[in-house]
Design a protein around this motif. Structure first.
Motif, PDB file in Angstrom:
ATOM      1  N   LEU A 170      -1.611   9.260  19.579  1.00  0.00           N
ATOM      2  CA  LEU A 170      -1.101   8.001  19.031  1.00  0.00           C
ATOM      3  C   LEU A 170      -2.236   7.207  18.379  1.00  0.00           C
ATOM      4  N   GLY A 171      -3.382   7.143  19.046  1.00  0.00           N
ATOM      5  CA  GLY A 171      -4.537   6.448  18.492  1.00  0.00           C
ATOM      6  C   GLY A 171      -5.016   7.077  17.194  1.00  0.00           C
ATOM      7  N   ALA A 172      -4.996   8.402  17.106  1.00  0.00           N
ATOM      8  CA  ALA A 172      -5.420   9.096  15.886  1.00  0.00           C
ATOM      9  C   ALA A 172      -4.487   8.767  14.729  1.00  0.00           C
ATOM     10  N   LEU A 173      -3.189   8.683  15.010  1.00  0.00           N
ATOM     11  CA  LEU A 173      -2.225   8.327  13.966  1.00  0.00           C
ATOM     12  C   LEU A 173      -2.430   6.887  13.492  1.00  0.00           C
ATOM     13  N   VAL A 174      -2.597   5.971  14.426  1.00  0.00           N
ATOM     14  CA  VAL A 174      -2.811   4.562  14.070  1.00  0.00           C
ATOM     15  C   VAL A 174      -4.125   4.411  13.308  1.00  0.00           C
ATOM     16  N   GLN A 175      -5.175   5.067  13.786  1.00  0.00           N
ATOM     17  CA  GLN A 175      -6.473   4.986  13.114  1.00  0.00           C
ATOM     18  C   GLN A 175      -6.378   5.505  11.680  1.00  0.00           C
ATOM     19  N   ALA A 176      -5.701   6.624  11.468  1.00  0.00           N
ATOM     20  CA  ALA A 176      -5.554   7.186  10.126  1.00  0.00           C
ATOM     21  C   ALA A 176      -4.740   6.247   9.231  1.00  0.00           C
ATOM     22  N   TRP A 177      -3.696   5.654   9.764  1.00  0.00           N
ATOM     23  CA  TRP A 177      -2.855   4.724   9.011  1.00  0.00           C
ATOM     24  C   TRP A 177      -3.676   3.509   8.555  1.00  0.00           C
ATOM     25  N   ILE A 178      -4.461   2.950   9.464  1.00  0.00           N
ATOM     26  CA  ILE A 178      -5.293   1.790   9.128  1.00  0.00           C
ATOM     27  C   ILE A 178      -6.405   2.191   8.162  1.00  0.00           C
ATOM     28  N   PHE A 199      -7.604   0.677   4.371  1.00  0.00           N
ATOM     29  CA  PHE A 199      -8.957   0.303   3.946  1.00  0.00           C
ATOM     30  C   PHE A 199      -9.390   1.102   2.711  1.00  0.00           C
ATOM     31  N   VAL A 200      -9.052   2.372   2.689  1.00  0.00           N
ATOM     32  CA  VAL A 200      -9.377   3.205   1.538  1.00  0.00           C
ATOM     33  C   VAL A 200      -8.691   2.642   0.288  1.00  0.00           C
ATOM     34  N   PHE A 201      -7.429   2.246   0.436  1.00  0.00           N
ATOM     35  CA  PHE A 201      -6.688   1.658  -0.682  1.00  0.00           C
ATOM     36  C   PHE A 201      -7.324   0.337  -1.115  1.00  0.00           C
ATOM     37  N   TYR A 202      -7.608  -0.547  -0.159  1.00  0.00           N
ATOM     38  CA  TYR A 202      -8.184  -1.859  -0.485  1.00  0.00           C
ATOM     39  C   TYR A 202      -9.549  -1.730  -1.169  1.00  0.00           C
ATOM     40  N   ALA A 203     -10.291  -0.680  -0.813  1.00  0.00           N
ATOM     41  CA  ALA A 203     -11.607  -0.459  -1.419  1.00  0.00           C
ATOM     42  C   ALA A 203     -11.500   0.255  -2.772  1.00  0.00           C
ATOM     43  N   VAL A 251       0.852  -1.187   0.000  1.00  0.00           N
ATOM     44  CA  VAL A 251       0.000   0.000   0.000  1.00  0.00           C
ATOM     45  C   VAL A 251       0.886   1.234   0.000  1.00  0.00           C
ATOM     46  N   ASP A 252       0.661   2.102  -0.964  1.00  0.00           N
ATOM     47  CA  ASP A 252       1.400   3.351  -1.064  1.00  0.00           C
ATOM     48  C   ASP A 252       0.581   4.430  -0.353  1.00  0.00           C
ATOM     49  N   ILE A 253       1.055   4.832   0.817  1.00  0.00           N
ATOM     50  CA  ILE A 253       0.313   5.785   1.648  1.00  0.00           C
ATOM     51  C   ILE A 253       1.137   7.048   1.833  1.00  0.00           C
ATOM     52  N   SER A 254       0.485   8.188   1.718  1.00  0.00           N
ATOM     53  CA  SER A 254       1.137   9.464   1.998  1.00  0.00           C
ATOM     54  C   SER A 254       1.188   9.667   3.504  1.00  0.00           C
ATOM     55  N   ILE A 255       2.391   9.706   4.043  1.00  0.00           N
ATOM     56  CA  ILE A 255       2.537   9.921   5.491  1.00  0.00           C
ATOM     57  C   ILE A 255       1.967  11.286   5.876  1.00  0.00           C
ATOM     58  N   TRP A 256       2.072  12.265   4.974  1.00  0.00           N
ATOM     59  CA  TRP A 256       1.524  13.592   5.268  1.00  0.00           C
ATOM     60  C   TRP A 256       0.004  13.557   5.353  1.00  0.00           C
ATOM     61  N   ALA A 257      -0.618  12.752   4.518  1.00  0.00           N
ATOM     62  CA  ALA A 257      -2.080  12.613   4.589  1.00  0.00           C
ATOM     63  C   ALA A 257      -2.479  11.981   5.918  1.00  0.00           C
ATOM     64  N   VAL A 258      -1.696  11.007   6.372  1.00  0.00           N
ATOM     65  CA  VAL A 258      -1.978  10.357   7.664  1.00  0.00           C
ATOM     66  C   VAL A 258      -1.818  11.361   8.805  1.00  0.00           C
ATOM     67  N   VAL A 259      -0.776  12.153   8.762  1.00  0.00           N
ATOM     68  CA  VAL A 259      -0.556  13.164   9.816  1.00  0.00           C
ATOM     69  C   VAL A 259      -1.682  14.186   9.815  1.00  0.00           C
ATOM     70  N   PHE A 278     -16.773   9.907  16.210  1.00  0.00           N
ATOM     71  CA  PHE A 278     -16.025   9.029  15.310  1.00  0.00           C
ATOM     72  C   PHE A 278     -16.650   8.943  13.926  1.00  0.00           C
ATOM     73  N   LEU A 279     -17.957   9.112  13.823  1.00  0.00           N
ATOM     74  CA  LEU A 279     -18.592   9.164  12.509  1.00  0.00           C
ATOM     75  C   LEU A 279     -18.034  10.335  11.712  1.00  0.00           C
ATOM     76  N   VAL A 280     -18.012  11.498  12.327  1.00  0.00           N
ATOM     77  CA  VAL A 280     -17.507  12.697  11.658  1.00  0.00           C
ATOM     78  C   VAL A 280     -16.043  12.508  11.264  1.00  0.00           C
ATOM     79  N   VAL A 281     -15.227  12.005  12.190  1.00  0.00           N
ATOM     80  CA  VAL A 281     -13.797  11.823  11.933  1.00  0.00           C
ATOM     81  C   VAL A 281     -13.555  10.815  10.810  1.00  0.00           C
ATOM     82  N   LEU A 282     -14.208   9.672  10.874  1.00  0.00           N
ATOM     83  CA  LEU A 282     -13.956   8.640   9.863  1.00  0.00           C
ATOM     84  C   LEU A 282     -14.447   9.045   8.481  1.00  0.00           C
ATOM     85  N   VAL A 283     -15.550   9.759   8.410  1.00  0.00           N
ATOM     86  CA  VAL A 283     -16.051  10.211   7.111  1.00  0.00           C
ATOM     87  C   VAL A 283     -15.113  11.275   6.515  1.00  0.00           C
TER      88      VAL A 283
END
Length: 136
Positions: free
Chosen positions: A59-67, A71-75, A4-12, A120-125
């Motif tokens: 830390l949780g926000a970073l891990v959640q964004a990374w995961i 999922f966004v990539f897999y979908a 998976v090619d992920i932008s670390i800046w997008a995750v941050v 979490f609905l707002v954040v995940l969307v």
């Protein structure tokens, strides 16, 4: 598993969005007063020892964004709308339902469920949209 090619800046940025939404969501003038009443704690008392909570939340926000980025990539979500839909369905499966089960068995108030899971609905969307639109 595919690479998976992920932008670390997008995750941050997604993690920062998570924190900003949380800061606004739990402000006393938004849901903070009601939330503190429902959990039986005073906001002032929680602010005194907030450091460890903010560290874990960051830390949780970073891990959640990374995961979520995975999922966004897999979908194969490549538009903001597609990413928002991915975030919504992940919220349904892993936040709304699990917290609903906990709410029922713990005898917690449905209003507390709505406040916490609404955040979490707002954040995940939002973050699903961001991560789909901002791909390498």
């Amino acid at each position: 598993m595919p690479s998976v090619d992920i932008s670390i800046w997008a995750v941050v940025v997604a993690a920062v969005i998570n924190m900003v939404v949380g800061a606004i969501w739990y402000m006393p003038s938004v849901f903070g007063k009601e939330w503190s009443k429902l959990v039986g704690r005073k906001l002032a008392d929680m602010r005194k020892n907030a450091g460890p909570g903010y560290a874990i939340t960051t830390l949780g926000a970073l891990v959640q964004a990374w995961i979520l980025a995975h999922f966004v990539f897999y979908a194969s979500a490549r538009t903001a709308l597609d990413g928002a839909v991915v975030g919504f369905w992940l919220w349904v499966a892993f936040v709304a339902i699990t917290q609903g089960v906990n709410t029922v068995f713990a005898g917690s108030r449905k209003k507390l469920w709505a406040i916490n899971t609404g955040y979490f609905l707002v954040v995940l969307v939002i973050n699903g949209a961001l991560l789909a639109a901002w791909h390498p």
